[in-house]
Design an enzyme around this catalytic site. Structure first.
Site, mmCIF file in Angstrom:
data_model
loop_
_atom_site.group_PDB
_atom_site.id
_atom_site.type_symbol
_atom_site.label_atom_id
_atom_site.label_comp_id
_atom_site.label_asym_id
_atom_site.label_seq_id
_atom_site.Cartn_x
_atom_site.Cartn_y
_atom_site.Cartn_z
ATOM 1 N N LYS A 35 0.664 -0.852 0.065
ATOM 2 C CA LYS A 35 0.151 0.129 -0.011
ATOM 3 C C LYS A 35 1.103 1.152 0.068
ATOM 4 O O LYS A 35 1.857 1.430 -0.032
ATOM 5 C CB LYS A 35 -0.487 -0.016 1.323
ATOM 6 N N ARG A 130 -9.499 -0.303 15.492
ATOM 7 C CA ARG A 130 -9.692 0.678 14.758
ATOM 8 C C ARG A 130 -10.518 -0.006 13.842
ATOM 9 O O ARG A 130 -11.477 0.017 13.558
ATOM 10 C CB ARG A 130 -7.980 0.763 13.797
ATOM 11 N N TYR A 255 16.234 29.259 6.962
ATOM 12 C CA TYR A 255 16.047 29.825 6.581
ATOM 13 C C TYR A 255 15.553 30.544 8.444
ATOM 14 O O TYR A 255 15.552 29.354 9.109
ATOM 15 C CB TYR A 255 14.405 29.274 6.428
ATOM 16 N N MET A 303 13.011 23.239 0.595
ATOM 17 C CA MET A 303 12.115 22.457 0.041
ATOM 18 C C MET A 303 13.140 21.823 -1.240
ATOM 19 O O MET A 303 12.895 21.030 -1.128
ATOM 20 C CB MET A 303 11.082 23.516 -1.103
HETATM 21 C C1 LIG Z 1 0.514 -1.804 6.705
HETATM 22 C C2 LIG Z 1 -0.550 -2.378 7.542
HETATM 23 C C3 LIG Z 1 0.660 -4.143 7.627
HETATM 24 C C4 LIG Z 1 2.046 -3.996 7.736
HETATM 25 O O1 LIG Z 1 2.490 -3.663 8.444
HETATM 26 P P1 LIG Z 1 3.882 -3.670 9.646
HETATM 27 O O2 LIG Z 1 4.384 -2.709 9.721
HETATM 28 O O3 LIG Z 1 4.640 -2.680 7.534
HETATM 29 O O4 LIG Z 1 4.527 -4.814 8.641
HETATM 30 C C5 LIG Z 1 0.021 -5.240 8.111
HETATM 31 N N1 LIG Z 1 -1.762 -6.100 7.802
HETATM 32 C C6 LIG Z 1 -2.656 -3.812 8.139
HETATM 33 C C7 LIG Z 1 -4.217 -4.413 8.305
HETATM 34 C C8 LIG Z 1 -2.126 -2.996 7.350
HETATM 35 O O5 LIG Z 1 -2.705 -2.051 7.184
#
Ligand SMILES: *Cc1c(COP(=O)(O)O)cnc(C)c1O
Length: 361
Positions: A35, A130, A255, A303
């Site tokens: 992702k 969550r 800056y 930047m």
């Molecule tokens: C992002 C994610 C992972 C991977 O987690 P890592 O800490 O990067 O290994 C696994 N399961 C779910 C549901 C996630 O959202």
């Protein structure tokens, strides 16, 4: 000469990291999490590097479409499932697997016309609060989904751990027990472990594992390095010195001018800044490699540029190579200096077109 900021990816390291997961969990299937543009590494590139995985996990339909468009045949799991009913037809067409975590999504599935039956992972909220169904609802929801015409049985089960990255955290066994109890006497595959659980909680291995960050060669823990976990960094962020100068004691740099030279000293200006994904909140002292030698950020990153202390590398000259993180300088360390986690830093390196990819064909 074009702007020297560039990022490169060690795909051999990526494959070795996947092998490390196999070594840890040889009986489990691996859902490689790609992702957020593969944690900023490039979705297509990393899907190819992780082709030995059993499935891919992504966050949204667009990411899955990108993979199918490029001919990726692996199972692809949408970790948050459908966001709206309109997406489900496309998910059927692309034969995607979906996580179902909410009643609204079950309603969407019920309304779905005949078509390809979708593979489903039922998400259980075992304590992170969550996504997922409350433990006492799991049996009933699982049976509903099993009977749903849009779903390809068997429905699988997953949960996510809130504190696996803290070794010995008491919530982990509590979550594992909660999940086990919620799923008792349901015969199907289960998936729990992220990277931290893979490295620290073998009791969480189950049937599938879901590593993300460790595949990119980064430790999920704040108290251990990737190298200590047998991982190799994939991304290296590099640039060059584009100016070198001597600044008088007491003068400010950058800056705000609130970083002052403690003595007359050589400084270097690097062509790389927060517009490239370098964390703006990195504090003075954040390590940087110039000519392979460790020195430090001074002042604030801007930047397109940042400044470095050249006292440890007095011979440094315009054009000399600078490494911001990667092979030789752990992004974990940079993250600590920026009061963040490596995940956020890596995800920030996305799509600045001036970046050159030496691996691109
Ligand atoms: C992002 C994610 C992972 C991977 O987690 P890592 O800490 O990067 O290994 C696994 N399961 C779910 C549901 C996630 O959202």
């Amino acid at each position: 000469m074009s702007r020297p900021a560039r990022v490169d990816y060690d795909l051999e390291a990526a494959k070795a990291n996947l092998q490390r997961v196999r070594g840890l969990a040889p009986r489990q299937k691996i859902m490689a999490i790609i992702k957020a543009d593969a944690y900023g590494h490039g979705l297509q590139r990393m899907a190819a590097a992780f082709s030995a995985a059993d499935a891919f996990g992504v966050a949204c339909l667009e990411e899955a479409q990108g993979l199918r468009d490029r001919g990726v045949k692996h199972p692809i799991v949408l970790l948050e499932g459908p966001f709206s009913p309109g997406e489900l037809r496309e998910m059927q067409r692309l034969a995607l697997d979906i996580v179902i975590h909410h009643d609204e999504q079950i309603a969407m599935l019920r309304d779905l016309p005949e078509g390809h039956r979708l593979g489903v992972w039922l998400k259980v909220d075992s304590g992170m609060h969550r996504l997922g169904f409350a433990p006492q609802r799991v049996r009933g929801v699982w049976e509903d989904l099993q009977r749903c015409g849009a779903v390809a049985p068997p429905v699988r089960l997953m949960t996510h751990l809130a504190c696996a990255h803290e070794r010995g955290h008491p919530s982990v066994p509590v979550q594992l027990a909660c999940f086990a109890q919620a799923c008792a006497d349901i015969r199907t595959e289960r998936c729990i472990a992220n990277s931290a659980a893979l490295l620290a909680w073998p009791a969480a291995y189950a049937d599938w594992v879901r590593p993300g960050i460790m595949l990119y060669g980064v430790s999920p823990f704040t108290d251990s390095s990737a190298a200590a976990e047998g991982l190799r960094p994939v991304m290296s962020l590099r640039s060059q010195l584009i100016a070198v100068k001597t600044v008088r004691a007491g003068e400010g740099v950058g800056y705000g001018g609130d970083w002052h030279c403690p003595e007359d000293m050589p400084i270097g200006i690097v062509a790389l800044g927060y517009g490239d994904g370098y964390p703006r909140h990195a504090r003075p002292g954040t390590p940087v490699l110039v000519n392979g030698k460790r020195t430090a950020l001074i002042g604030k990153a801007s930047m397109d540029m940042l400044s470095v202390d050249l006292r440890p590398v007095p011979a440094a000259a315009v054009g000399d190579p600078v490494l911001l993180w990667g092979a030789g300088l752990a992004v974990e360390e940079v993250a600590r200096w920026a009061d963040t986690i490596p995940y956020e830093i890596l995800c920030g390196v996305r799509g600045r077109p001036r970046f050159l990819d030496p691996n691109a064909g």
